[in-house]
Design a protein around this motif. Sequence first.
Motif, PDB file in Angstrom:
ATOM      1  N   GLN A  92      13.328   4.888   6.714  1.00 18.52           N
ATOM      2  CA  GLN A  92      13.342   4.024   7.896  1.00 18.52           C
ATOM      3  C   GLN A  92      11.922   3.768   8.400  1.00 18.52           C
ATOM      4  OE1 GLN A  92      15.282   5.565  11.446  1.00 18.52           O
ATOM      5  NE2 GLN A  92      15.822   3.495  12.104  1.00 18.52           N
ATOM      6  N   THR A  93      11.121   4.831   8.450  1.00 24.19           N
ATOM      7  CA  THR A  93       9.734   4.680   8.881  1.00 24.19           C
ATOM      8  C   THR A  93       8.958   3.831   7.885  1.00 24.19           C
ATOM      9  OG1 THR A  93       9.767   6.816   9.995  1.00 24.19           O
ATOM     10  CG2 THR A  93       7.607   5.906   9.472  1.00 24.19           C
ATOM     11  N   ASP A  94       9.191   4.063   6.588  1.00 27.65           N
ATOM     12  CA  ASP A  94       8.455   3.321   5.566  1.00 27.65           C
ATOM     13  C   ASP A  94       8.809   1.845   5.591  1.00 27.65           C
ATOM     14  OD1 ASP A  94       6.557   3.665   3.318  1.00 27.65           O
ATOM     15  OD2 ASP A  94       8.207   2.812   2.157  1.00 27.65           O
ATOM     16  N   GLN A  95      10.063   1.519   5.846  1.00 27.41           N
ATOM     17  CA  GLN A  95      10.453   0.111   5.954  1.00 27.41           C
ATOM     18  C   GLN A  95       9.711  -0.574   7.101  1.00 27.41           C
ATOM     19  OE1 GLN A  95      14.754   0.604   6.236  1.00 27.41           O
ATOM     20  NE2 GLN A  95      15.009  -0.263   4.192  1.00 27.41           N
ATOM     21  N   ARG A  96       9.577   0.135   8.206  1.00 27.47           N
ATOM     22  CA  ARG A  96       8.834  -0.419   9.339  1.00 27.47           C
ATOM     23  C   ARG A  96       7.359  -0.589   8.993  1.00 27.47           C
ATOM     24  NH1 ARG A  96      11.308   3.213  14.363  1.00 27.47           N
ATOM     25  NH2 ARG A  96      13.391   2.246  14.404  1.00 27.47           N
ATOM     26  N   PHE A  97       6.804   0.399   8.294  1.00 23.81           N
ATOM     27  CA  PHE A  97       5.399   0.323   7.901  1.00 23.81           C
ATOM     28  C   PHE A  97       5.152  -0.877   6.985  1.00 23.81           C
ATOM     29  CE2 PHE A  97       2.208   1.489   4.601  1.00 23.81           C
ATOM     30  CZ  PHE A  97       1.083   1.381   5.404  1.00 23.81           C
ATOM     31  N   ILE A  98       6.010  -1.042   5.993  1.00 21.98           N
ATOM     32  CA  ILE A  98       5.854  -2.173   5.068  1.00 21.98           C
ATOM     33  C   ILE A  98       5.935  -3.491   5.833  1.00 21.98           C
ATOM     34  CG2 ILE A  98       6.915  -3.424   3.160  1.00 21.98           C
ATOM     35  CD1 ILE A  98       5.419  -0.942   2.284  1.00 21.98           C
ATOM     36  N   ASN A  99       6.909  -3.614   6.711  1.00 22.13           N
ATOM     37  CA  ASN A  99       7.070  -4.840   7.494  1.00 22.13           C
ATOM     38  C   ASN A  99       5.844  -5.118   8.355  1.00 22.13           C
ATOM     39  OD1 ASN A  99       8.900  -7.003   8.887  1.00 22.13           O
ATOM     40  ND2 ASN A  99       8.067  -5.790  10.566  1.00 22.13           N
ATOM     41  N   ASP A 100       5.392  -4.095   9.086  1.00 21.92           N
ATOM     42  CA  ASP A 100       4.323  -4.309  10.061  1.00 21.92           C
ATOM     43  C   ASP A 100       2.979  -4.592   9.398  1.00 21.92           C
ATOM     44  OD1 ASP A 100       6.453  -3.653  11.632  1.00 21.92           O
ATOM     45  OD2 ASP A 100       5.524  -1.922  12.603  1.00 21.92           O
ATOM     46  N   GLN A 101       2.630  -3.811   8.359  1.00 26.88           N
ATOM     47  CA  GLN A 101       1.349  -4.073   7.709  1.00 26.88           C
ATOM     48  C   GLN A 101       1.414  -5.323   6.838  1.00 26.88           C
ATOM     49  OE1 GLN A 101       0.389  -3.874   4.383  1.00 26.88           O
ATOM     50  NE2 GLN A 101       1.893  -2.612   3.337  1.00 26.88           N
ATOM     51  N   TYR A 102       2.629  -5.747   6.470  1.00 30.31           N
ATOM     52  CA  TYR A 102       2.772  -6.990   5.718  1.00 30.31           C
ATOM     53  C   TYR A 102       2.349  -8.173   6.583  1.00 30.31           C
ATOM     54  CZ  TYR A 102       4.772 -10.013   2.120  1.00 30.31           C
ATOM     55  OH  TYR A 102       4.951 -10.932   1.114  1.00 30.31           O
ATOM     56  N   TRP A 103       2.790  -8.193   7.834  1.00 32.33           N
ATOM     57  CA  TRP A 103       2.351  -9.234   8.761  1.00 32.33           C
ATOM     58  C   TRP A 103       0.838  -9.167   8.959  1.00 32.33           C
ATOM     59  CZ3 TRP A 103       4.680 -13.310  11.224  1.00 32.33           C
ATOM     60  CH2 TRP A 103       6.069 -13.392  11.168  1.00 32.33           C
ATOM     61  N   LEU A 104       0.298  -7.961   9.006  1.00 29.95           N
ATOM     62  CA  LEU A 104      -1.138  -7.787   9.250  1.00 29.95           C
ATOM     63  C   LEU A 104      -1.976  -8.211   8.051  1.00 29.95           C
ATOM     64  CD1 LEU A 104      -3.106  -6.424  11.445  1.00 29.95           C
ATOM     65  CD2 LEU A 104      -3.153  -4.500   9.844  1.00 29.95           C
ATOM     66  N   LEU A 105      -1.521  -7.846   6.854  1.00 28.21           N
ATOM     67  CA  LEU A 105      -2.351  -7.990   5.652  1.00 28.21           C
ATOM     68  C   LEU A 105      -1.714  -8.884   4.590  1.00 28.21           C
ATOM     69  CD1 LEU A 105      -3.415  -4.244   5.268  1.00 28.21           C
ATOM     70  CD2 LEU A 105      -4.704  -6.081   6.390  1.00 28.21           C
ATOM     71  N   PHE A 106      -0.835  -9.765   4.980  1.00 27.03           N
ATOM     72  CA  PHE A 106      -0.125 -10.585   4.005  1.00 27.03           C
ATOM     73  C   PHE A 106      -1.040 -11.282   3.001  1.00 27.03           C
ATOM     74  CE2 PHE A 106       1.371 -14.757   2.636  1.00 27.03           C
ATOM     75  CZ  PHE A 106       2.488 -14.381   1.902  1.00 27.03           C
ATOM     76  N   PRO A 107      -2.180 -11.842   3.413  1.00 24.78           N
ATOM     77  CA  PRO A 107      -3.015 -12.537   2.418  1.00 24.78           C
ATOM     78  C   PRO A 107      -3.385 -11.663   1.228  1.00 24.78           C
ATOM     79  CG  PRO A 107      -3.763 -13.055   4.633  1.00 24.78           C
ATOM     80  CD  PRO A 107      -2.747 -11.951   4.767  1.00 24.78           C
ATOM     81  N   PHE A 108      -3.528 -10.361   1.445  1.00 26.49           N
ATOM     82  CA  PHE A 108      -3.892  -9.467   0.345  1.00 26.49           C
ATOM     83  C   PHE A 108      -2.697  -9.186  -0.572  1.00 26.49           C
ATOM     84  CE2 PHE A 108      -6.912  -7.564   3.710  1.00 26.49           C
ATOM     85  CZ  PHE A 108      -7.734  -8.675   3.618  1.00 26.49           C
TER      86      PHE A 108
END
Length: 212
Positions: A92-108
């Motif tokens: 559950q925590t990892d899903q949130r991490f992936i979602n949140d940093q995806y918005w932050l770092l999507f270009p990479f």
Amino acid sequence: MKKITLAFLLLIITSCAEKEEKSVVEKIAEAHGLDQFEEIEELRFTFNVKVNDSLRTSRAWTWNPKTNMVTLTTPDSTVTYNHKTEASENQQTDQRFINDQYWLLFPFHLVWDEMDWEHTEEATAPISGDSMQKVTVTYPDGAGYTPGDVYEIYFGDDHIIREWIYRSGGSTENLFPATWEGYKEFNGLYISTMHRNADGSFELFFTEVSIE
């Protein structure tokens, strides 16, 4: 002999230039600071979601990309785990991490992730109506937590993302367009700190961003 040598050299130079030509997704990633990412020791950010002026979500993250250690801090708890080796135990925590940093770092993620993409040289951005370039990104079935997702990315000649449309599971009906704005530079990374929907009733934004 001189003319032949010059022609030969020009052929070599042209051939090398063609080999070094970067793809459009590489250009987007680099425009946002990809080359600086490997220097990062620690990245901190707070992911926030506001709906109709009501703050619905606020999560503070600390991430060390080199060791893969992640810490989530919320008003209720603090969780620390290794993103690479302990994700399944902290799903559950990892899903949130992936979602949140995806918005932050999507270009990479355009160069980090396994995906298919298609470039359109001229398209109409969904919110501003401006003419921009577009890359359509499709995640394969079985990829990550949300397989089959599609993103339509709109950007200018500087390769900076300005808007996108998120299509969950590749849907053509439930579309979520949002802006990419509020860009700030953090130790060489060019990050969009604000995303809004068309009428501004939804805001996803980042605060307390720190990169060391």
